[in-house]
Design an enzyme around this catalytic site. Structure first.
Site, PDB file in Angstrom:
ATOM      1  N   ASP A  44      -3.641  -1.851   3.630  1.00  0.00           N
ATOM      2  CA  ASP A  44      -3.334  -1.283   4.841  1.00  0.00           C
ATOM      3  C   ASP A  44      -4.346  -0.288   5.385  1.00  0.00           C
ATOM      4  O   ASP A  44      -4.597  -0.531   6.644  1.00  0.00           O
ATOM      5  CB  ASP A  44      -1.822  -0.818   4.788  1.00  0.00           C
ATOM      6  CG  ASP A  44      -1.205  -0.148   5.925  1.00  0.00           C
ATOM      7  OD1 ASP A  44      -1.139  -0.934   6.942  1.00  0.00           O
ATOM      8  OD2 ASP A  44      -1.306   1.090   6.281  1.00  0.00           O
ATOM      9  N   GLU A 116      -2.510  -7.756   3.229  1.00  0.00           N
ATOM     10  CA  GLU A 116      -2.939  -6.231   2.929  1.00  0.00           C
ATOM     11  C   GLU A 116      -3.324  -6.210   1.583  1.00  0.00           C
ATOM     12  O   GLU A 116      -4.272  -5.721   1.234  1.00  0.00           O
ATOM     13  CB  GLU A 116      -1.804  -5.597   3.610  1.00  0.00           C
ATOM     14  CG  GLU A 116      -1.570  -5.446   5.036  1.00  0.00           C
ATOM     15  CD  GLU A 116      -0.626  -4.467   5.504  1.00  0.00           C
ATOM     16  OE1 GLU A 116      -0.849  -3.768   6.473  1.00  0.00           O
ATOM     17  OE2 GLU A 116       0.242  -4.239   4.731  1.00  0.00           O
TER      18      GLU A 116
END
Length: 225
Positions: A44, A116
């Protein structure tokens, strides 16, 4: 590597040195005590940095507000889930029995988290420059399409503002059909707009997505007609 995973690595455009990193990135917390959430946390942050850096250099005259809105559009969950579907990630996810039964391999949040996690795994398997190249390759068409100063609002909001600006009544959305089992449904929605000959039809895996699809089509008809 076995054949299915080789197919996935071709889709991703990256060959892992450590196959276990990819396996971990594909493992949901429902399947194992060793799961992908730490990799997701790392990915992320890397994704946000890579996209921010690219926008900064791609748009040298654009202000912080516009860049923030563009980045938010590119890294939000539904964009990541779209990428996950393009890679066919649902076929490779390791899920617990409950998530499998409820169709977790189709769920936006699980697909987005896995994308992610894969970014985090690629970084640990290589370095920042390699993962930057991979991410920018994945995002190439989206980066070409996104424009500063253009509203990043969703289609329903843009349609509402379009009609309000012309002093027209707001659209009316009606669900006309729902088919499939609870965890794998397709919704059909009609969007009625005063002055249009017939309703615009949108479809999606949820009522919200079907409404957004209908609003997008309505906007296209209104602006091109």
């Amino acid at each position: 590597m076995n054949s299915p995973i080789e197919k996935l690595t071709r889709q991703l455009g990256y060959q892992f040195q450590d196959d276990e990193l990819l396996n971990l990135a594909l493992t949901h917390r429902s399947a194992n005590s060793k799961h992908n959430e730490r990799l997701e946390f790392l990915g992320d942050s890397i994704l946000s940095f890579v996209i921010a850096d690219e926008l900064y250099h791609r748009f040298p005259k654009v202000n912080e507000g516009d860049m923030s809105r563009m980045r938010a559009t590119l890294v939000r969950g539904n964009t990541l889930a779209e990428l996950g579907r393009e890679f066919g990630l649902g076929d490779y996810l390791k899920l617990g029995p409950g998530e499998l039964k409820s169709g977790g391999f189709r769920r936006d949040s699980i697909l987005a988290d896995a994308v992610e996690a894969i970014i985090g795994a690629v970084y640990l398997d290589s370095d920042l420059e390699v993962v930057r190249g991979i991410v920018l390759n994945w995002y190439a068409s989206r980066l070409e399409a996104i424009k500063p100063g253009v509203s990043q609002k969703d289609p329903k909001t843009r349609l509402q503002e379009f009609l309000q600006g012309r002093r027209k009544p707001l659209p009316v959305y009606t669900v006309t059909n729902i088919k499939g089992e609870a965890h794998n449904q397709e919704f059909t929605v009609e969007c009625d707009i005063a002055g249009m000959d017939k309703p615009v039809v949108g479809r999606g895996t949820s009522r919200r997505k079907a409404e957004q699809a209908a609003a997008e089509l309505a906007l296209e008809q209104l602006t091109n007609g």
